[in-house]
Design an enzyme around this catalytic site. Sequence first.
Site, PDB file in Angstrom:
ATOM      1  N   ASP A   1      26.860  39.292  58.082  1.00  0.00           N
ATOM      2  CA  ASP A   1      28.450  39.143  58.511  1.00  0.00           C
ATOM      3  C   ASP A   1      29.190  40.554  58.348  1.00  0.00           C
ATOM      4  O   ASP A   1      29.090  41.249  57.338  1.00  0.00           O
ATOM      5  CB  ASP A   1      28.786  38.160  57.198  1.00  0.00           C
TER       6      ASP A   1
ATOM      7  N   SER B   1      33.136  38.051  62.358  1.00  0.00           N
ATOM      8  CA  SER B   1      32.598  36.915  62.068  1.00  0.00           C
ATOM      9  C   SER B   1      33.121  35.926  62.758  1.00  0.00           C
ATOM     10  O   SER B   1      32.899  36.007  63.944  1.00  0.00           O
ATOM     11  CB  SER B   1      32.779  36.489  60.535  1.00  0.00           C
TER      12      SER B   1
END
Length: 285
Positions: free
Chosen positions: A161, A39
């Site tokens: 993500d 991320s």
Amino acid sequence: MKKATIVLEGGATRGVFTSGALDYLMEKDVYMSHVIGVSAGACNGVDYVSRQPGRTRDCMIHKEKEYDYYYGFTKFIKEKSLLDMDMVFDKYPNEIFPFDFETYFASDMECEIVTTNCVTGRAEYMKEREDKGRLMKLCRASSSMPLVSPIVNIDGIPYLDGGLADSVPVKRAVELGNEKIILMLTRNPGYRKKMTSKALANVYRRAYRKYPNLVRTTIRRNFEYNKAMRLVEQMEAEGKIFVLRPLIPTVSRLEKNYDTLMEFYEHGYHLMKKEFGALMEYVDR
């Protein structure tokens, strides 16, 4: 270059802590042979490989309204995204805060970007050494938080993500075979993730009903995260890993305040400066 794997946790704007720490390492011209970023950690990671101190900081902390990547509520409804991902992963690297693709692609460092495959619900550790657009797309997928960011399709496969499936990829670092592992977390010592509430679990089920494995992974995220933290603490006690984590209260993951973010960035920078000797001793022993 030091033969070691550096693992970078995500956390959206909490990633400015990591940015500060990495900027200090770059100023000292210290680079590790392998990088795994999740991320916001992926964004920090690619800037580390491209040897651009200050770039992640400048992308995440600024006062200029024209650089703002937060959508208002009206645009959120229209765009189905809380953040202007085109701004972050297109205009930023190609126009506003140029990313040094040439240095990145020429680097001897191995950089893996963690994503979550929506179909399988599993983490994938992805690389790109030639295609500029695909590299930024990998970073975009890794940073696309569930519910507030749209799914990103790469090579015909939907991703979200990376932190959903593997927030702290220490096991992956062990698999790479380097004896030395450096972990940069964005949460305070002892942090544990709370169980997903029934209400939120139901929101995930409705939002991603086409992807049952993704739903399962998302709901179980706290279990896997806390399991990873227990492993990290065990490795720390055995001297098998070097961990840097913030020692002041963390910022929220979508913090906007300039001064608050700068304070957290500088904390990362000065903490790395303080621990630099211990880090070098760990890597070189």
